[in-house]
Scaffold this motif. Structure first.
Motif, PDB file in Angstrom:
ATOM      1  N   GLY A   1      -6.656 -27.999  -1.058  1.00 58.78           N
ATOM      2  CA  GLY A   1      -6.440 -28.186   0.650  1.00 58.78           C
ATOM      3  C   GLY A   1      -5.754 -27.289   1.732  1.00 58.78           C
ATOM      4  N   ASN A   2      -5.936 -26.399   1.434  1.00 57.29           N
ATOM      5  CA  ASN A   2      -6.080 -24.859   2.159  1.00 57.29           C
ATOM      6  C   ASN A   2      -7.391 -24.353   3.402  1.00 57.29           C
ATOM      7  OD1 ASN A   2      -2.874 -25.040   2.126  1.00 57.29           O
ATOM      8  ND2 ASN A   2      -2.989 -24.259   0.563  1.00 57.29           N
ATOM      9  N   TYR A   3      -7.438 -24.287   4.243  1.00 56.88           N
ATOM     10  CA  TYR A   3      -8.872 -23.267   4.705  1.00 56.88           C
ATOM     11  C   TYR A   3      -8.198 -22.639   5.516  1.00 56.88           C
ATOM     12  CZ  TYR A   3     -10.801 -28.029   3.894  1.00 56.88           C
ATOM     13  OH  TYR A   3     -10.830 -29.202   2.943  1.00 56.88           O
ATOM     14  N   LYS A   4      -9.613 -21.696   5.367  1.00 51.04           N
ATOM     15  CA  LYS A   4      -9.796 -20.451   6.183  1.00 51.04           C
ATOM     16  C   LYS A   4     -11.226 -19.881   6.593  1.00 51.04           C
ATOM     17  CE  LYS A   4      -9.102 -16.061   4.688  1.00 51.04           C
ATOM     18  NZ  LYS A   4      -8.466 -15.118   4.558  1.00 51.04           N
ATOM     19  N   VAL A   5     -11.597 -20.581   7.905  1.00 52.57           N
ATOM     20  CA  VAL A   5     -12.700 -20.165   8.575  1.00 52.57           C
ATOM     21  C   VAL A   5     -12.247 -18.719   9.768  1.00 52.57           C
ATOM     22  CG1 VAL A   5     -14.503 -20.448   9.740  1.00 52.57           C
ATOM     23  CG2 VAL A   5     -12.798 -22.827   7.927  1.00 52.57           C
ATOM     24  N   SER A   6     -13.294 -18.094   9.384  1.00 51.28           N
ATOM     25  CA  SER A   6     -13.811 -16.846  10.128  1.00 51.28           C
ATOM     26  C   SER A   6     -14.748 -17.384  10.712  1.00 51.28           C
ATOM     27  CB  SER A   6     -13.553 -15.276   9.219  1.00 51.28           C
ATOM     28  OG  SER A   6     -12.136 -15.269   8.753  1.00 51.28           O
ATOM     29  N   LEU A   7     -14.948 -17.113  11.896  1.00 50.26           N
ATOM     30  CA  LEU A   7     -15.981 -17.343  12.886  1.00 50.26           C
ATOM     31  C   LEU A   7     -16.347 -15.670  13.400  1.00 50.26           C
ATOM     32  CD1 LEU A   7     -14.947 -20.110  13.118  1.00 50.26           C
ATOM     33  CD2 LEU A   7     -17.246 -20.887  13.701  1.00 50.26           C
ATOM     34  N   LYS A   8     -17.445 -14.910  13.575  1.00 46.77           N
ATOM     35  CA  LYS A   8     -17.685 -13.996  14.254  1.00 46.77           C
ATOM     36  C   LYS A   8     -18.699 -13.979  15.285  1.00 46.77           C
ATOM     37  CE  LYS A   8     -17.748  -8.778  13.624  1.00 46.77           C
ATOM     38  NZ  LYS A   8     -17.183  -7.793  12.438  1.00 46.77           N
ATOM     39  N   ASN A   9     -19.077 -14.121  16.565  1.00 48.45           N
ATOM     40  CA  ASN A   9     -19.896 -13.639  17.148  1.00 48.45           C
ATOM     41  C   ASN A   9     -20.583 -12.924  17.163  1.00 48.45           C
ATOM     42  OD1 ASN A   9     -21.445 -13.772  19.677  1.00 48.45           O
ATOM     43  ND2 ASN A   9     -20.347 -15.672  20.427  1.00 48.45           N
ATOM     44  N   ASN A  10     -22.005 -12.917  17.106  1.00 48.26           N
ATOM     45  CA  ASN A  10     -23.191 -11.659  16.537  1.00 48.26           C
ATOM     46  C   ASN A  10     -23.483 -11.214  18.570  1.00 48.26           C
ATOM     47  OD1 ASN A  10     -23.588 -11.847  13.532  1.00 48.26           O
ATOM     48  ND2 ASN A  10     -25.427 -14.095  14.527  1.00 48.26           N
ATOM     49  N   GLU A  11     -22.945 -11.880  18.762  1.00 43.95           N
ATOM     50  CA  GLU A  11     -23.957 -11.202  20.778  1.00 43.95           C
ATOM     51  C   GLU A  11     -22.341 -10.065  21.410  1.00 43.95           C
ATOM     52  OE1 GLU A  11     -23.514 -14.300  24.456  1.00 43.95           O
ATOM     53  OE2 GLU A  11     -25.559 -13.321  23.777  1.00 43.95           O
ATOM     54  N   ASN A  12     -21.427 -10.463  20.959  1.00 49.78           N
ATOM     55  CA  ASN A  12     -19.805 -10.047  21.466  1.00 49.78           C
ATOM     56  C   ASN A  12     -18.786  -9.315  20.655  1.00 49.78           C
ATOM     57  OD1 ASN A  12     -18.475 -12.391  21.516  1.00 49.78           O
ATOM     58  ND2 ASN A  12     -18.982 -12.848  23.201  1.00 49.78           N
ATOM     59  N   ASN A  13     -19.268  -9.368  19.439  1.00 46.52           N
ATOM     60  CA  ASN A  13     -19.211  -9.112  17.557  1.00 46.52           C
ATOM     61  C   ASN A  13     -17.189  -9.640  18.214  1.00 46.52           C
ATOM     62  OD1 ASN A  13     -18.800  -8.113  15.630  1.00 46.52           O
ATOM     63  ND2 ASN A  13     -18.185  -5.967  16.830  1.00 46.52           N
ATOM     64  N   THR A  14     -17.207 -10.669  18.745  1.00 44.43           N
ATOM     65  CA  THR A  14     -15.586 -10.998  18.643  1.00 44.43           C
ATOM     66  C   THR A  14     -15.152 -11.873  17.478  1.00 44.43           C
ATOM     67  OG1 THR A  14     -16.413 -13.673  19.489  1.00 44.43           O
ATOM     68  CG2 THR A  14     -15.088 -11.620  21.445  1.00 44.43           C
TER      69      THR A  14
ATOM     70  N   ASN B   1      -3.356 -24.540   6.736  1.00 42.03           N
ATOM     71  CA  ASN B   1      -1.998 -24.740   5.739  1.00 42.03           C
ATOM     72  C   ASN B   1      -0.874 -25.654   5.630  1.00 42.03           C
ATOM     73  OD1 ASN B   1      -0.265 -24.057   7.743  1.00 42.03           O
ATOM     74  ND2 ASN B   1      -0.335 -21.484   7.137  1.00 42.03           N
ATOM     75  N   SER B   2      -0.226 -25.333   5.060  1.00 40.31           N
ATOM     76  CA  SER B   2       1.022 -26.501   4.718  1.00 40.31           C
ATOM     77  C   SER B   2       2.299 -27.095   6.082  1.00 40.31           C
ATOM     78  CB  SER B   2       2.076 -26.029   3.432  1.00 40.31           C
ATOM     79  OG  SER B   2       2.762 -24.936   3.826  1.00 40.31           O
ATOM     80  N   ASP B   3       1.286 -25.500   6.791  1.00 43.05           N
ATOM     81  CA  ASP B   3       2.752 -25.841   8.026  1.00 43.05           C
ATOM     82  C   ASP B   3       1.864 -26.165   9.153  1.00 43.05           C
ATOM     83  OD1 ASP B   3       4.706 -24.162   6.915  1.00 43.05           O
ATOM     84  OD2 ASP B   3       3.811 -21.975   7.263  1.00 43.05           O
ATOM     85  N   GLY B   4       0.432 -26.296   8.833  1.00 47.03           N
ATOM     86  CA  GLY B   4      -0.464 -26.343  10.278  1.00 47.03           C
ATOM     87  C   GLY B   4      -1.610 -26.395  10.652  1.00 47.03           C
ATOM     88  N   VAL B   5      -2.509 -26.707  11.901  1.00 56.01           N
ATOM     89  CA  VAL B   5      -3.368 -26.096  11.896  1.00 56.01           C
ATOM     90  C   VAL B   5      -3.020 -25.197  13.004  1.00 56.01           C
ATOM     91  CG1 VAL B   5      -5.648 -26.480  12.619  1.00 56.01           C
ATOM     92  CG2 VAL B   5      -5.160 -28.032  11.316  1.00 56.01           C
ATOM     93  N   TYR B   6      -4.354 -23.897  13.156  1.00 56.06           N
ATOM     94  CA  TYR B   6      -4.328 -22.335  13.367  1.00 56.06           C
ATOM     95  C   TYR B   6      -5.673 -22.537  13.938  1.00 56.06           C
ATOM     96  CZ  TYR B   6       0.262 -22.361  11.917  1.00 56.06           C
ATOM     97  OH  TYR B   6       2.373 -22.966  11.655  1.00 56.06           O
ATOM     98  N   VAL B   7      -5.256 -21.881  15.440  1.00 54.16           N
ATOM     99  CA  VAL B   7      -6.789 -20.806  16.164  1.00 54.16           C
ATOM    100  C   VAL B   7      -5.909 -19.478  16.164  1.00 54.16           C
ATOM    101  CG1 VAL B   7      -8.399 -21.032  17.318  1.00 54.16           C
ATOM    102  CG2 VAL B   7      -7.779 -23.075  16.657  1.00 54.16           C
ATOM    103  N   LEU B   8      -6.543 -18.649  15.307  1.00 55.14           N
ATOM    104  CA  LEU B   8      -6.474 -17.198  15.623  1.00 55.14           C
ATOM    105  C   LEU B   8      -7.624 -16.709  16.835  1.00 55.14           C
ATOM    106  CD1 LEU B   8      -5.104 -18.272  13.267  1.00 55.14           C
ATOM    107  CD2 LEU B   8      -4.640 -15.824  12.565  1.00 55.14           C
ATOM    108  N   THR B   9      -6.755 -15.796  17.970  1.00 56.99           N
ATOM    109  CA  THR B   9      -8.139 -14.702  18.511  1.00 56.99           C
ATOM    110  C   THR B   9      -7.290 -13.613  18.073  1.00 56.99           C
ATOM    111  OG1 THR B   9      -7.438 -16.553  19.753  1.00 56.99           O
ATOM    112  CG2 THR B   9      -8.572 -14.545  20.451  1.00 56.99           C
ATOM    113  N   PRO B  10      -8.005 -12.808  17.307  1.00 54.98           N
ATOM    114  CA  PRO B  10      -6.594 -11.615  16.978  1.00 54.98           C
ATOM    115  C   PRO B  10      -7.314 -10.685  17.971  1.00 54.98           C
ATOM    116  CG  PRO B  10      -8.775 -11.949  15.099  1.00 54.98           C
ATOM    117  CD  PRO B  10      -8.172 -13.167  16.250  1.00 54.98           C
TER     118      PRO B  10
ATOM    119  N   GLN C   1     -12.761 -15.333  15.555  1.00 51.85           N
ATOM    120  CA  GLN C   1     -11.850 -16.068  15.922  1.00 51.85           C
ATOM    121  C   GLN C   1     -11.357 -17.248  14.263  1.00 51.85           C
ATOM    122  OE1 GLN C   1     -13.554 -20.265  17.667  1.00 51.85           O
ATOM    123  NE2 GLN C   1     -11.265 -19.913  19.108  1.00 51.85           N
ATOM    124  N   VAL C   2     -10.028 -16.931  14.233  1.00 54.04           N
ATOM    125  CA  VAL C   2     -10.061 -17.811  12.633  1.00 54.04           C
ATOM    126  C   VAL C   2      -9.534 -18.863  13.169  1.00 54.04           C
ATOM    127  CG1 VAL C   2      -8.592 -17.093  10.716  1.00 54.04           C
ATOM    128  CG2 VAL C   2     -10.020 -15.166  11.583  1.00 54.04           C
TER     129      VAL C   2
END
Length: 199
Positions: A53-66, A73-82, A68-69
């Motif tokens: 039930g836990n998910y981690k999805v990392s998306l790396k943009n090929n154009e600007n190398n940015t 998890n059990s605490d909620g849903v997050y969007v991370l911008t490193p 986003q994750v």
């Protein structure tokens, strides 16, 4: 070529689909750049981990190398911008709230929900089914390409009503026995490792 309803496929495949929709012990895979008008026009490398039930999805943009994750998890849903060293928490039932071509669970759910789905056997199993996307009405039909021996997804192509490609996800590698733990979905640890990835 043989075209048939999914229910007449082998018992092995039917069992696999039900298991996939229900639960993976540990799942990790990487998708090659997607050809899409809906996510990143230049394509993105996507890495996914799933455990109980836990998910981690990392998306790396090929154009600007940015990077986003997306993390659930059990605490909620997050969007991370490193790059900004920030995380945002959302009240959301993601990823079950809509269709996602990069998640096998979501792909198979659409197949099982479409009683008119069809399967064609060539060098791969090609499953065609309708798509019901809550947030993108342009996504109408998916073709799911499976390896005939392992029955693992190799590619998912999503089309609009005119059969124009909207999303093309190529599954490069799938590990169904990935050694994952709760730490792999811990907000602080995921944030720290994501920052390392961008230097």
């Amino acid at each position: 070529s043989e075209v048939t309803n999914i229910t007449s496929l082998t018992a092995k495949y039917t069992k696999l689909v039900k298991l996939t929709v229900t639960k993976y012990i540990g799942l990790q895979f990487v998708l090659s750049p997607s050809t899409t008008k809906n996510y990143y026009s230049s394509g993105a490398n996507v890495s996914v981990s799933y455990l109980n039930g836990n998910y981690k999805v990392s998306l790396k943009n090929n154009e600007n190398n940015t990077l986003q994750v997306l993390l659930k998890n059990s605490d909620g849903v997050y969007v991370l911008t490193p790059a900004l060293n920030k995380s945002f928490k959302f009240q959301s039932d993601w990823p079950t709230n809509s269709y996602h071509a990069y998640l096998p669970l979501s792909v198979y759910r659409e197949v099982l929900n479409d009683e008119q789905n069809s399967v064609e056997k060539k060098d791969k199993f090609i499953i065609t089914s309708k798509v019901n996307s809550k947030y993108n009405s342009a996504l109408k039909i998916q073709k799911v390409f499976l390896n005939t021996k392992t029955l693992m997804i190799e590619e998912v192509i999503v089309y609009d009503d005119g059969m124009n490609v909207q999303i093309d996800c190529k599954y490069n590698a799938i590990d169904q026995k990935a050694k994952l733990s709760g730490d792999d979905f811990n907000l602080e640890k995921v944030s720290a490792s994501a920052r390392l990835l961008i230097g």
